[in-house]
Design an enzyme around this catalytic site. Structure first.
Site, PDB file in Angstrom:
ATOM      1  N   THR A  14    -113.618   8.139   3.950  1.00 36.23           N
ATOM      2  CA  THR A  14    -113.643   7.030   3.006  1.00 36.23           C
ATOM      3  C   THR A  14    -114.261   7.460   1.677  1.00 36.23           C
ATOM      4  O   THR A  14    -115.142   8.314   1.658  1.00 36.23           O
ATOM      5  CB  THR A  14    -114.524   5.941   3.658  1.00 36.23           C
ATOM      6  OG1 THR A  14    -113.926   5.588   4.906  1.00 36.23           O
ATOM      7  CG2 THR A  14    -114.664   4.711   2.795  1.00 36.23           C
ATOM      8  N   THR A  20    -119.804   4.499   4.592  1.00 33.90           N
ATOM      9  CA  THR A  20    -118.754   5.370   5.118  1.00 33.90           C
ATOM     10  C   THR A  20    -119.139   5.845   6.518  1.00 33.90           C
ATOM     11  O   THR A  20    -120.328   5.945   6.833  1.00 33.90           O
ATOM     12  CB  THR A  20    -118.522   6.586   4.191  1.00 33.90           C
ATOM     13  OG1 THR A  20    -117.698   7.537   4.873  1.00 33.90           O
ATOM     14  CG2 THR A  20    -119.810   7.280   3.799  1.00 33.90           C
ATOM     15  N   ARG A  73    -105.571  -1.421  13.458  1.00 33.84           N
ATOM     16  CA  ARG A  73    -107.044  -1.502  13.451  1.00 33.84           C
ATOM     17  C   ARG A  73    -107.530  -1.855  12.044  1.00 33.84           C
ATOM     18  O   ARG A  73    -107.038  -1.353  11.053  1.00 33.84           O
ATOM     19  CB  ARG A  73    -107.650  -0.161  13.839  1.00 33.84           C
ATOM     20  CG  ARG A  73    -109.157  -0.097  13.565  1.00 33.84           C
ATOM     21  CD  ARG A  73    -109.691   1.312  13.632  1.00 33.84           C
ATOM     22  NE  ARG A  73    -111.110   1.370  13.316  1.00 33.84           N
ATOM     23  CZ  ARG A  73    -111.602   1.781  12.148  1.00 33.84           C
ATOM     24  NH1 ARG A  73    -110.798   2.131  11.162  1.00 33.84           N
ATOM     25  NH2 ARG A  73    -112.900   1.812  11.947  1.00 33.84           N
ATOM     26  N   VAL A  74    -108.538  -2.708  11.974  1.00 30.94           N
ATOM     27  CA  VAL A  74    -109.073  -3.134  10.680  1.00 30.94           C
ATOM     28  C   VAL A  74    -110.359  -2.364  10.390  1.00 30.94           C
ATOM     29  O   VAL A  74    -111.248  -2.266  11.239  1.00 30.94           O
ATOM     30  CB  VAL A  74    -109.316  -4.662  10.685  1.00 30.94           C
ATOM     31  CG1 VAL A  74    -110.031  -5.097   9.419  1.00 30.94           C
ATOM     32  CG2 VAL A  74    -107.983  -5.391  10.811  1.00 30.94           C
ATOM     33  N   SER A  75    -110.440  -1.814   9.202  1.00 33.50           N
ATOM     34  CA  SER A  75    -111.590  -1.015   8.778  1.00 33.50           C
ATOM     35  C   SER A  75    -112.750  -1.903   8.319  1.00 33.50           C
ATOM     36  O   SER A  75    -112.567  -3.067   7.999  1.00 33.50           O
ATOM     37  CB  SER A  75    -111.151  -0.125   7.624  1.00 33.50           C
ATOM     38  OG  SER A  75    -112.252   0.345   6.919  1.00 33.50           O
ATOM     39  N   ILE A  87    -118.154   5.595  10.870  1.00 30.27           N
ATOM     40  CA  ILE A  87    -117.451   4.825  11.914  1.00 30.27           C
ATOM     41  C   ILE A  87    -117.551   3.326  11.605  1.00 30.27           C
ATOM     42  O   ILE A  87    -118.633   2.719  11.694  1.00 30.27           O
ATOM     43  CB  ILE A  87    -118.071   5.099  13.300  1.00 30.27           C
ATOM     44  CG1 ILE A  87    -118.136   6.604  13.586  1.00 30.27           C
ATOM     45  CG2 ILE A  87    -117.315   4.339  14.382  1.00 30.27           C
ATOM     46  CD1 ILE A  87    -116.902   7.245  14.097  1.00 30.27           C
ATOM     47  N   GLY A  88    -116.401   2.756  11.265  1.00 26.28           N
ATOM     48  CA  GLY A  88    -116.379   1.375  10.802  1.00 26.28           C
ATOM     49  C   GLY A  88    -116.921   0.373  11.807  1.00 26.28           C
ATOM     50  O   GLY A  88    -117.592  -0.592  11.441  1.00 26.28           O
TER      51      GLY A  88
HETATM   52  N1  GLY Z   1    -115.357   3.608   7.448  1.00 29.40           N
HETATM   53  C1  GLY Z   1    -113.965   3.731   7.540  1.00 29.40           C
HETATM   54  C2  GLY Z   1    -113.425   3.175   8.783  1.00 29.40           C
HETATM   55  O1  GLY Z   1    -113.996   3.304   9.851  1.00 29.40           O
HETATM   56  O2  GLY Z   1    -112.387   2.589   8.734  1.00 29.40           O
END
Ligand code: GLY
Length: 289
Positions: free
Chosen positions: A163, A211, A190-192, A213-214
């Site tokens: 990101t 930034t 999947r939604v970020s 793991i979303g």
């Molecule tokens: N931070 C980016 C995502 O996990 O989508």
């Protein structure tokens, strides 16, 4: 050093090019740092300021296939890139963004265009109409390299950058923007976190772009939580330290850039590495990965 606090009073631009499980001394990291510097210098030289500077910087990074945003973004499990971006104007405390959109290279521009709309977060099909209104071309965003990696399920190859994010602090005005292609190889649709207030937030007190793991960023309501701590009087350094300690204890894998209304800067990550840059408007580099 993965917890930085920089006392600063000058107008500044802060960028990140993603956090993740990558080797901090790799060639990819060095390339990412160089690319951030070029994006910052060109964007500052263009004369853009305030939110225009945030979006200009993001567009630069979205054009660079090294980053997981815009052109050359990661592909989801079905082989399609779906892009997400958001911006937030701290003065107005106004959030806008696009989620999981296709075929548009600069989702950050669409996110900005929604600032004054009654609908401020869009996905398809609305984004197509907006892109047309903004004369954004419909483009194939898949690079050969991403396609080959997707075919072979080579996830690791791309963990040199992720990101992208940009913050501006200028005379007490704060702006935040974040743009992403997601995690790569994730379930289609999947939604970020990047177009949520966990991944991107700005107010009169602080601006933050996250930034990593979303899902973890959302679980910790990271950006909104950091901002609330600053708003409630902890100060940026104290607020960032508390979020950092919590993230370490929970074994998270993410990072952030943040700036307060005075111009003080927090850059921190609990993943292996993160590319970042903090630079004043007159070109002095305050911090660089
Ligand atoms: N931070 C980016 C995502 O996990 O989508």
């Amino acid at each position: 050093m993965n917890f930085l606090y920089i006392a600063n009073e000058r107008p500044c631009l802060i960028l990140h090019g993603g956090a993740g499980p990558m080797d901090p001394s790799s060639e990819g990291m060095m390339k990412a740092s160089k690319a951030l510097r070029k994006a910052a210098q060109d964007s500052l030289k263009s004369g853009a300021r305030d939110m225009a500077l945030v979006v200009r910087s993001l567009e630069h990074l979205e054009d660079n296939p090294q980053f997981n945003a815009g052109y050359g973004s990661a592909l989801q499990a079905d082989g399609k890139p779906r892009l997400t971006a958001a911006v937030m104007d701290g003065r107005k405390q106004s959030f806008s963004g696009v989620i999981s959109i296709t075929d548009v290279r600069h989702p950050s521009r669409l996110a900005w265009a929604l600032q004054d709309n009654s609908t401020r977060v869009l996905t398809g099909p609305g984004h197509e109409l907006l892109a047309r209104r903004l004369n954004q071309p419909v483009e194939n965003l898949i690079t050969q390299k991403r396609f080959e990696a997707w075919k072979k399920k080579l996830h690791d190859e791309f963990f040199v950058s992720d990101t992208v994010g940009a913050l501006v602090c200028e005379n007490g005005r704060l702006y935040a923007g974040t743009s992403t292609g997601g995690r790569g190889f994730e379930d289609p649709g999947r939604v970020s976190d990047s177009a949520t207030v966990a991944g991107n937030y700005a107010s009169r007190f602080a601006a933050i772009s996250a930034t990593g793991i979303g899902e973890e960023i959302v679980d910790d309501a990271l950006a909104a939580r950091l901002e609330t701590r600053v708003r409630d009087g902890l100060g940026l350094e104290g607020a960032a330290r508390k979020c950092y300690d919590e993230a370490l204890a929970a074994k998270r894998s993410y990072g952030w850039i943040a700036v307060d209304v005075a111009g003080n800067i927090s850059i921190a990550y609990v993943s292996d590495a993160m590319s970042y840059l903090a630079i004043t408007f007159d070109g002095e580099v305050l911090a660089s990965s």
